[in-house]
Design a protein around this motif. Structure first.
Motif, short mmCIF file in Angstrom:
data_model
loop_
_atom_site.label_atom_id
_atom_site.label_comp_id
_atom_site.label_asym_id
_atom_site.label_seq_id
_atom_site.Cartn_x
_atom_site.Cartn_y
_atom_site.Cartn_z
N UNK A 47 0.81 -1.21 0.00
CA UNK A 47 0.00 0.00 0.00
C UNK A 47 0.85 1.27 0.00
N UNK A 48 2.17 1.16 -0.21
CA UNK A 48 3.07 2.31 -0.13
C UNK A 48 2.98 3.22 -1.34
N UNK A 49 2.40 2.74 -2.43
CA UNK A 49 2.37 3.52 -3.66
C UNK A 49 3.60 3.27 -4.53
N UNK A 50 4.58 2.56 -4.00
CA UNK A 50 5.77 2.20 -4.77
C UNK A 50 5.60 0.78 -5.30
N UNK A 51 6.46 0.41 -6.22
CA UNK A 51 6.44 -0.95 -6.74
C UNK A 51 7.10 -1.87 -5.72
N UNK A 52 6.28 -2.44 -4.85
CA UNK A 52 6.73 -3.35 -3.79
C UNK A 52 5.66 -4.41 -3.59
N UNK A 53 6.10 -5.60 -3.23
CA UNK A 53 5.17 -6.71 -3.00
C UNK A 53 5.49 -7.39 -1.69
N UNK A 54 4.45 -7.90 -1.05
CA UNK A 54 4.59 -8.74 0.14
C UNK A 54 4.06 -10.11 -0.26
N UNK A 55 4.83 -11.14 0.09
CA UNK A 55 4.46 -12.50 -0.26
C UNK A 55 4.33 -13.31 1.02
N UNK A 56 3.24 -14.08 1.11
CA UNK A 56 3.08 -15.01 2.21
C UNK A 56 2.94 -16.40 1.63
N UNK A 57 3.79 -17.32 2.09
CA UNK A 57 3.75 -18.66 1.53
C UNK A 57 2.76 -19.54 2.29
N UNK A 58 2.70 -20.82 1.93
CA UNK A 58 1.71 -21.73 2.52
C UNK A 58 1.94 -22.00 4.00
N UNK A 59 3.14 -21.67 4.52
CA UNK A 59 3.43 -21.89 5.94
C UNK A 59 3.36 -20.60 6.75
N UNK A 60 2.95 -19.50 6.11
CA UNK A 60 2.81 -18.23 6.81
C UNK A 60 4.07 -17.38 6.84
#
Length: 112
Positions: A47-60
């Motif tokens: 939600x920063x407005x920049x090109x950034x991603x957060x990833x959560x895998x199957x184990x959290x």
């Protein structure tokens, strides 16, 4: 969002967002359960407005991804182990700066 496998290895791959190469920043977290079919669901735009991603895998486990050109002083990884069986000898995937990759290649090159 797509995987780009390392030549001769389906287990190691980079992540591209369009034509932008993404890097995992921070520690050397191994992500499990991220496949071709769910990559767009797992990589959530921040939600920063920049090109950034957060990833959560199957184990959290969570990891942050930013464009490689924005990496400065943090540790990063470009090639990720999609098999979930990260090997400690793959030091070249995690480096404080890009010079470590060149040093590794130089050591393995045959003498002229």
């Amino acid at each position: 969002m797509r995987w780009v496998p390392l030549p001769d290895s389906e287990a190691l791959a980079a992540v591209m967002f369009g034509s932008v190469l993404l890097a995992q920043v921070g520690g050397d977290k191994s992500l499990r359960g991220i496949m071709d079919g769910n990559i767009n669901e797992k990589f959530v735009r921040s939600q920063t407005g920049r090109l950034e991603f957060v990833v959560e895998d199957e184990q959290g486990s969570q990891a942050d991804f930013i464009p490689l050109f924005r990496v400065q002083d943090e540790q990063y990884s470009v090639y990720l182990d999609r098999s979930g069986h990260a090997a400690p000898y793959r030091r070249f995937t995690f480096a404080a700066d890009g010079s470590a990759a060149y040093e590794e290649v130089t050591r393995q090159s045959p003498s002229p």
